[in-house]
Design an enzyme around this catalytic site. Sequence first.
Site, short mmCIF file in Angstrom:
data_model
loop_
_atom_site.label_atom_id
_atom_site.label_comp_id
_atom_site.label_asym_id
_atom_site.label_seq_id
_atom_site.Cartn_x
_atom_site.Cartn_y
_atom_site.Cartn_z
N THR A 107 0.87 -1.18 0.00
CA THR A 107 0.00 0.00 0.00
C THR A 107 0.90 1.22 0.00
OG1 THR A 107 -1.65 -1.18 1.30
CG2 THR A 107 -1.85 1.21 1.22
N LYS A 182 -7.99 1.59 -3.06
CA LYS A 182 -7.69 1.20 -1.67
C LYS A 182 -7.76 2.42 -0.75
CE LYS A 182 -5.12 -0.72 1.78
NZ LYS A 182 -5.28 -1.90 2.53
N LYS A 257 -1.46 5.34 8.47
CA LYS A 257 -0.69 5.31 7.22
C LYS A 257 -1.61 5.53 6.01
CE LYS A 257 1.68 2.24 4.05
NZ LYS A 257 2.27 0.97 3.71
P1 NAD Z 1 5.93 -5.89 7.31
O1 NAD Z 1 6.73 -4.74 7.82
O2 NAD Z 1 5.55 -6.99 8.23
O3 NAD Z 1 6.67 -6.55 6.05
C1 NAD Z 1 7.41 -5.83 5.09
C2 NAD Z 1 8.64 -6.67 4.76
O4 NAD Z 1 9.34 -6.08 3.68
C3 NAD Z 1 9.62 -6.75 5.93
O5 NAD Z 1 9.86 -8.11 6.26
C4 NAD Z 1 10.87 -6.06 5.40
O6 NAD Z 1 12.07 -6.59 5.91
C5 NAD Z 1 10.72 -6.32 3.91
N1 NAD Z 1 11.51 -5.45 3.04
C6 NAD Z 1 11.64 -4.10 3.07
N2 NAD Z 1 12.46 -3.69 2.08
C7 NAD Z 1 12.83 -4.80 1.39
C8 NAD Z 1 13.65 -5.04 0.25
N3 NAD Z 1 14.24 -4.04 -0.40
N4 NAD Z 1 13.80 -6.31 -0.18
C9 NAD Z 1 13.21 -7.33 0.46
N5 NAD Z 1 12.44 -7.18 1.55
C10 NAD Z 1 12.23 -5.93 2.01
O7 NAD Z 1 4.62 -5.23 6.68
P2 NAD Z 1 3.23 -5.98 6.33
O8 NAD Z 1 2.30 -5.86 7.49
O9 NAD Z 1 3.53 -7.31 5.73
O10 NAD Z 1 2.66 -4.99 5.22
C11 NAD Z 1 3.21 -4.97 3.90
C12 NAD Z 1 2.37 -4.01 3.07
O11 NAD Z 1 1.02 -4.43 3.05
C13 NAD Z 1 2.38 -2.57 3.60
O12 NAD Z 1 2.46 -1.68 2.50
C14 NAD Z 1 1.05 -2.46 4.33
O13 NAD Z 1 0.55 -1.14 4.38
C15 NAD Z 1 0.17 -3.37 3.48
N6 NAD Z 1 -0.96 -3.96 4.20
C16 NAD Z 1 -0.78 -4.52 5.43
C17 NAD Z 1 -1.88 -5.07 6.10
C18 NAD Z 1 -1.70 -5.71 7.47
O14 NAD Z 1 -2.72 -6.02 8.10
N7 NAD Z 1 -0.48 -5.95 7.95
C19 NAD Z 1 -3.16 -5.05 5.51
C20 NAD Z 1 -3.30 -4.50 4.23
C21 NAD Z 1 -2.20 -3.96 3.58
#
Ligand code: NAD
Length: 310
Positions: A107, A182, A257
């Site tokens: 997102t 979204k 966010k």
């Molecule tokens: P998270 O922080 O748990 O996971 C993100 C991952 O990306 C981390 O493990 C991080 O180490 C990795 N990362 C960052 N830069 C990187 C790179 N260059 N190469 C490889 N890995 C890299 O976050 P999340 O909760 O999994 O959310 C991910 C996305 O989904 C976000 O944009 C969030 O807004 C969206 N989202 C999350 C939820 C939720 O409930 N958690 C719901 C809908 C949308």
Amino acid sequence: MSETTSQQLPTVAFLGLGHMGGPMAVNLVKAGVSVTAFDVVPAAMDAAREQGLTVAETPEDAVRQAQVVITMFPSGQHVKDAYTGAGGGEGLLAAAPAGATFLDCSTINISEAQEAAALAQEKGFTAADAPVSGGVVGATAGTLAFMVGAPDEVFERVRPLLEIMGARVVHCGGNGMGQAAKICNNMVLGVSMVAVSEAFVLAEKLGLEHQALYDVVSNASGQCWALTTNCPVPGPVPTSPANNDYEPGFAGALMAKDLNLAATALEQTGATAPMGRLAAELYNQFVADGHAGKDFSEIITTLREGSREG
Ligand code: NAD
């Protein structure tokens, strides 16, 4: 998860194995997709290995054989840096094979999604944005909703993968329109949660019981998801986070966010949305006050505490 045969499924590189990306990648593997995974955090790589994922040593190694490169990162800057290698290394665009499609499920800002897609397209690749709703529960169960921004033929290419990871896939328009959908949805959600919470706080002041208010509004024109699924007071909806000390659910930090992404889009487009802007302010304060990890429905506590004696 819908039925798809593995013969027609593209090979995938999956980068970003966090709360969402980890289980999404696992669901692809379970459906027979060839997935090579990578995360910058060693603990996430260990967890991925334990879940049966094949992991690569570097992000570039992960994408060398990929027909579709999926990213699931915290922000747009992470996406652009990974594409170009600004964070170190060659970058994904330099390492991916000709004909690959870049599918970003993070997102992020609409403008950044469009910039990321343009970076891929300048190198001769195709690109799509496909942010999700449904949270970690949906990511694990394979029941996410995907909102997709991509040209028609790119949408058709990624659709079988999205149908494995999700239960609902909506093509919203060209690049960036998945993010637009979204962000608009979550602006409605943030505003409606504040509105429902305000009604309960006013009812408390007036001596009107929670259940009575619920019974009326849930069958009247004020009915909405924030009331009937995620009710901000304990009691009327036993499964809502309010009954479990506001354990998320959908964390306040994520709502802040998304509302900040909406605020950026409002600024860039000039659209008038006083309620959306105010919801962003309220949720930023909610996070600053230490509630980042609590469900976003706990905003009712802030509103209650801010009320004066009548
Ligand atoms: P998270 O922080 O748990 O996971 C993100 C991952 O990306 C981390 O493990 C991080 O180490 C990795 N990362 C960052 N830069 C990187 C790179 N260059 N190469 C490889 N890995 C890299 O976050 P999340 O909760 O999994 O959310 C991910 C996305 O989904 C976000 O944009 C969030 O807004 C969206 N989202 C999350 C939820 C939720 O409930 N958690 C719901 C809908 C949308």
